[in-house]
Motif scaffolding. Sequence first.
Motif, mmCIF file in Angstrom:
data_model
loop_
_atom_site.group_PDB
_atom_site.id
_atom_site.type_symbol
_atom_site.label_atom_id
_atom_site.label_comp_id
_atom_site.label_asym_id
_atom_site.label_seq_id
_atom_site.Cartn_x
_atom_site.Cartn_y
_atom_site.Cartn_z
ATOM 1 N N TRP A 222 8.832 7.382 1.192
ATOM 2 C CA TRP A 222 8.960 7.856 -0.188
ATOM 3 C C TRP A 222 9.881 6.934 -1.000
ATOM 4 O O TRP A 222 10.842 6.400 -0.470
ATOM 5 N N PRO A 223 9.560 6.736 -2.296
ATOM 6 C CA PRO A 223 8.492 7.429 -3.027
ATOM 7 C C PRO A 223 7.202 6.625 -3.194
ATOM 8 O O PRO A 223 6.236 7.125 -3.741
ATOM 9 N N HIS A 224 7.161 5.341 -2.717
ATOM 10 C CA HIS A 224 6.011 4.507 -3.076
ATOM 11 C C HIS A 224 5.356 3.786 -1.895
ATOM 12 O O HIS A 224 4.452 2.981 -2.127
ATOM 13 N N GLY A 225 5.806 3.987 -0.654
ATOM 14 C CA GLY A 225 5.337 3.114 0.421
ATOM 15 C C GLY A 225 4.630 3.809 1.572
ATOM 16 O O GLY A 225 4.814 4.997 1.829
ATOM 17 N N ILE A 226 3.820 3.019 2.270
ATOM 18 C CA ILE A 226 3.217 3.402 3.547
ATOM 19 C C ILE A 226 3.644 2.336 4.561
ATOM 20 O O ILE A 226 3.485 1.138 4.314
#
Length: 264
Positions: free
Chosen positions: A115-119
């Motif tokens: 979080w908030p934008h990654g895998i």
Amino acid sequence: MAGPSTAERGERQQESSGPPRARRFGPPRLRTIIILVVALVLVAGGTVWLLHGSNWTRVERVSVSGTRVLTPAQVREAADVPVGDPLISVDTEAVEARLRRKLPRIDEVGVERSWPHGIGLKVTERTPVLIVQKGRKFVEVDDEGVRFATVSRAQKGVPALEFEPAGSGSAAASLRRFGEDRLVREAVRVAGRLPAAVARDTRTVKVRSYDDISLELSGDRTVAWGSGEQGERKARALTALMKAAPDARHFDVSAPTAPASSRS
């Protein structure tokens, strides 16, 4: 002064012994409940919007770790993570399944939300323990007998597997009984039981039948190993033989209770 009469005392007792009056919520308490309910609805709605509708929690990057032969770009392409979608909606199990299907070199994989934008994609690659030559190519085999990759150049230090069952006799019967895959797994089993010094010198593992597996070592030395059974005992016997007869060229530990060596 005269006290209350008996009749008056009875009436008072009847009044006091009656059921208690129910409390009623006054206007202040009712307003508090309404405010709490509205607040909970707003929080729940805001959370749903934040996770699914907001740009604050969408996939913007895919990180890769653990690669050795594979490149991060190959892993990202195979994973096909939907960049731009809400992070909460990414199906991590589907991503893992795609990686295993498209990249057999991957042994283990973990897919995590960051979080908030990654895998995050954490992979563990299979390690070849044997190489099978197919024309000008080489098939890598791991410690479970899985043939997971075909490469144009054999990795240095990995023994070659030569599968040479005879067309008739006991070797052919062994092939019919166990099948090629089982015999390959037996070869892998043997390779995994070799003493470290012997493993470094092993150039070829030859398989003729379930009970006839042999090794070719550097310096024109050979080892008759037999089957993959009693691997630890055979490893100890081979180590002792090599120390006792350092000039020997042939070692036989197929019967670990009666090992033998010779110079011819």
